[in-house]
Write a protein that holds these residues in place. Structure first.
Motif, PDB file in Angstrom:
ATOM      1  N   SER A  30      83.077  -3.148  75.430  1.00 62.60           N
ATOM      2  CA  SER A  30      82.521  -1.797  75.498  1.00 62.60           C
ATOM      3  C   SER A  30      82.007  -1.303  74.160  1.00 62.60           C
ATOM      4  CB  SER A  30      83.571  -0.828  76.048  1.00 62.60           C
ATOM      5  OG  SER A  30      84.688  -0.767  75.177  1.00 62.60           O
ATOM      6  N   THR A  31      82.376  -1.953  73.079  1.00 58.34           N
ATOM      7  CA  THR A  31      81.915  -1.550  71.752  1.00 58.34           C
ATOM      8  C   THR A  31      80.876  -2.508  71.182  1.00 58.34           C
ATOM      9  OG1 THR A  31      83.743  -2.711  70.696  1.00 58.34           O
ATOM     10  CG2 THR A  31      84.084  -0.390  71.236  1.00 58.34           C
ATOM     11  N   SER A  32      80.392  -3.411  72.000  1.00 59.86           N
ATOM     12  CA  SER A  32      79.417  -4.407  71.551  1.00 59.86           C
ATOM     13  C   SER A  32      78.080  -4.222  72.240  1.00 59.86           C
ATOM     14  CB  SER A  32      79.924  -5.819  71.865  1.00 59.86           C
ATOM     15  OG  SER A  32      81.108  -6.125  71.171  1.00 59.86           O
ATOM     16  N   ASN A  33      77.026  -4.517  71.495  1.00 55.99           N
ATOM     17  CA  ASN A  33      75.735  -4.729  72.150  1.00 55.99           C
ATOM     18  C   ASN A  33      75.817  -6.074  72.878  1.00 55.99           C
ATOM     19  OD1 ASN A  33      74.871  -2.419  70.860  1.00 55.99           O
ATOM     20  ND2 ASN A  33      73.785  -3.530  69.247  1.00 55.99           N
ATOM     21  N   VAL A  34      75.106  -6.186  73.963  1.00 53.41           N
ATOM     22  CA  VAL A  34      75.138  -7.432  74.749  1.00 53.41           C
ATOM     23  C   VAL A  34      73.713  -7.922  74.963  1.00 53.41           C
ATOM     24  CG1 VAL A  34      75.769  -8.491  76.948  1.00 53.41           C
ATOM     25  CG2 VAL A  34      77.291  -6.813  75.885  1.00 53.41           C
ATOM     26  N   GLY A  35      73.546  -9.214  74.799  1.00 47.17           N
ATOM     27  CA  GLY A  35      72.225  -9.809  74.970  1.00 47.17           C
ATOM     28  C   GLY A  35      72.223 -10.911  75.996  1.00 47.17           C
ATOM     29  N   TRP A  36      71.084 -11.071  76.640  1.00 49.53           N
ATOM     30  CA  TRP A  36      70.821 -12.215  77.518  1.00 49.53           C
ATOM     31  C   TRP A  36      69.829 -13.135  76.803  1.00 49.53           C
ATOM     32  CZ3 TRP A  36      73.102 -13.803  81.900  1.00 49.53           C
ATOM     33  CH2 TRP A  36      73.839 -12.876  82.653  1.00 49.53           C
ATOM     34  N   PHE A  37      70.121 -14.415  76.856  1.00 49.52           N
ATOM     35  CA  PHE A  37      69.264 -15.441  76.290  1.00 49.52           C
ATOM     36  C   PHE A  37      69.050 -16.521  77.341  1.00 49.52           C
ATOM     37  CE2 PHE A  37      69.319 -14.202  71.790  1.00 49.52           C
ATOM     38  CZ  PHE A  37      70.347 -13.281  71.801  1.00 49.52           C
ATOM     39  N   ARG A  38      68.072 -17.384  77.111  1.00 51.16           N
ATOM     40  CA  ARG A  38      67.871 -18.508  78.021  1.00 51.16           C
ATOM     41  C   ARG A  38      67.440 -19.733  77.233  1.00 51.16           C
ATOM     42  NH1 ARG A  38      62.440 -16.347  81.228  1.00 51.16           N
ATOM     43  NH2 ARG A  38      60.930 -16.711  79.534  1.00 51.16           N
ATOM     44  N   GLN A  39      67.716 -20.879  77.832  1.00 49.76           N
ATOM     45  CA  GLN A  39      67.356 -22.133  77.196  1.00 49.76           C
ATOM     46  C   GLN A  39      66.870 -23.107  78.252  1.00 49.76           C
ATOM     47  OE1 GLN A  39      70.417 -23.820  74.714  1.00 49.76           O
ATOM     48  NE2 GLN A  39      68.922 -25.031  73.581  1.00 49.76           N
ATOM     49  N   ALA A  40      65.626 -23.501  78.107  1.00 48.39           N
ATOM     50  CA  ALA A  40      65.041 -24.497  78.989  1.00 48.39           C
ATOM     51  C   ALA A  40      65.227 -25.872  78.374  1.00 48.39           C
ATOM     52  CB  ALA A  40      63.562 -24.193  79.206  1.00 48.39           C
ATOM     53  N   PRO A  41      65.188 -26.928  79.183  1.00 45.06           N
ATOM     54  CA  PRO A  41      65.365 -28.289  78.647  1.00 45.06           C
ATOM     55  C   PRO A  41      64.361 -28.588  77.541  1.00 45.06           C
ATOM     56  CG  PRO A  41      65.486 -28.308  81.026  1.00 45.06           C
ATOM     57  CD  PRO A  41      65.059 -26.929  80.647  1.00 45.06           C
ATOM     58  N   GLY A  42      64.870 -29.078  76.427  1.00 41.34           N
ATOM     59  CA  GLY A  42      64.018 -29.461  75.322  1.00 41.34           C
ATOM     60  C   GLY A  42      63.513 -28.311  74.470  1.00 41.34           C
ATOM     61  N   LYS A  43      63.963 -27.103  74.795  1.00 40.61           N
ATOM     62  CA  LYS A  43      63.511 -25.937  74.039  1.00 40.61           C
ATOM     63  C   LYS A  43      64.684 -25.231  73.374  1.00 40.61           C
ATOM     64  CE  LYS A  43      59.372 -25.001  76.792  1.00 40.61           C
ATOM     65  NZ  LYS A  43      58.598 -23.949  77.516  1.00 40.61           N
ATOM     66  N   GLU A  44      64.370 -24.410  72.397  1.00 42.91           N
ATOM     67  CA  GLU A  44      65.400 -23.636  71.727  1.00 42.91           C
ATOM     68  C   GLU A  44      65.824 -22.454  72.595  1.00 42.91           C
ATOM     69  OE1 GLU A  44      64.154 -24.457  67.047  1.00 42.91           O
ATOM     70  OE2 GLU A  44      64.038 -22.443  67.900  1.00 42.91           O
ATOM     71  N   ARG A  45      67.039 -21.989  72.321  1.00 39.83           N
ATOM     72  CA  ARG A  45      67.521 -20.807  73.036  1.00 39.83           C
ATOM     73  C   ARG A  45      66.692 -19.600  72.589  1.00 39.83           C
ATOM     74  NH1 ARG A  45      73.885 -20.276  73.813  1.00 39.83           N
ATOM     75  NH2 ARG A  45      73.361 -22.402  74.471  1.00 39.83           N
ATOM     76  N   GLU A  46      66.276 -18.788  73.558  1.00 38.97           N
ATOM     77  CA  GLU A  46      65.415 -17.659  73.231  1.00 38.97           C
ATOM     78  C   GLU A  46      65.942 -16.356  73.810  1.00 38.97           C
ATOM     79  OE1 GLU A  46      61.510 -18.282  74.848  1.00 38.97           O
ATOM     80  OE2 GLU A  46      62.169 -18.062  76.918  1.00 38.97           O
ATOM     81  N   PHE A  47      65.621 -15.282  73.133  1.00 37.85           N
ATOM     82  CA  PHE A  47      66.028 -13.944  73.537  1.00 37.85           C
ATOM     83  C   PHE A  47      65.308 -13.521  74.807  1.00 37.85           C
ATOM     84  CE2 PHE A  47      67.339  -9.640  73.117  1.00 37.85           C
ATOM     85  CZ  PHE A  47      66.237  -8.841  73.384  1.00 37.85           C
ATOM     86  N   VAL A  48      66.035 -12.829  75.689  1.00 46.39           N
ATOM     87  CA  VAL A  48      65.439 -12.299  76.912  1.00 46.39           C
ATOM     88  C   VAL A  48      65.533 -10.773  76.928  1.00 46.39           C
ATOM     89  CG1 VAL A  48      65.560 -12.220  79.423  1.00 46.39           C
ATOM     90  CG2 VAL A  48      65.997 -14.383  78.221  1.00 46.39           C
ATOM     91  N   ALA A  49      66.737 -10.247  76.756  1.00 48.99           N
ATOM     92  CA  ALA A  49      66.937  -8.793  76.814  1.00 48.99           C
ATOM     93  C   ALA A  49      68.265  -8.447  76.173  1.00 48.99           C
ATOM     94  CB  ALA A  49      66.915  -8.305  78.267  1.00 48.99           C
ATOM     95  N   ALA A  50      68.398  -7.194  75.748  1.00 47.55           N
ATOM     96  CA  ALA A  50      69.661  -6.733  75.170  1.00 47.55           C
ATOM     97  C   ALA A  50      69.838  -5.256  75.457  1.00 47.55           C
ATOM     98  CB  ALA A  50      69.703  -6.991  73.665  1.00 47.55           C
ATOM     99  N   ILE A  51      71.099  -4.819  75.403  1.00 51.82           N
ATOM    100  CA  ILE A  51      71.429  -3.425  75.680  1.00 51.82           C
ATOM    101  C   ILE A  51      72.497  -2.967  74.704  1.00 51.82           C
ATOM    102  CG2 ILE A  51      73.170  -4.032  77.424  1.00 51.82           C
ATOM    103  CD1 ILE A  51      72.152  -1.553  79.025  1.00 51.82           C
TER     104      ILE A  51
END
Length: 125
Positions: A30-51
């Motif tokens: 409850s005291t943290s920002n939270v982010g969603w990330f995604r990683q496709a095969p062969g690619k780096e993990r990338e930012f999607v959304a955060a709150i």
């Protein structure tokens, strides 16, 4: 000990929708920002959304704007990612994580901790 569990992934046709959930144990959520990330095969993990800690301030990657919506329910220690109008290029493993430090929303995976095991999203054409 903090434990994060993502769920809600699956196989969907292009144009379809999925709602991902990120449930976390521990007092930090409850005291943290939270982010969603995604990683496709062969690619780096990338930012999607955060709150932010206090619901209402969100940030999206350009690829997610207008299609994805991030929300959170601190009473349930859960963050959601509603994904609409899915495209084959959205296919990836989706992860959520917590940023306990910054007030502003950050987009680098290295700024986040308490990663879950991820949930697979596959969008067929």
């Amino acid at each position: 000990q903090v434990r994060t569990v993502e769920s809600g992934g699956g196989l969907v046709q292009a144009g379809g929708s999925l709602r991902l959930s990120c449930a976390a144990s521990g007092r930090t959520f409850s005291t943290s920002n939270v982010g969603w990330f995604r990683q496709a095969p062969g690619k780096e993990r990338e930012f999607v959304a955060a709150i932010t800690r206090s619901p209402g301030v969100t940030k999206y990657a350009d690829s997610a704007k207008g299609r994805f919506t991030i929300s959170r329910d601190n009473a349930k220690n859960t963050v959601y990612l509603q994904m609409n109008s899915l495209k084959p290029e959205d296919t990836a493993v989706y992860y959520c994580a917590q940023d306990r430090v910054a007030a502003l929303l950050r987009v680098r995976p290295t700024d986040y901790e308490y990663w879950g095991q991820g949930t697979q999203v596959t969008v067929s054409s």
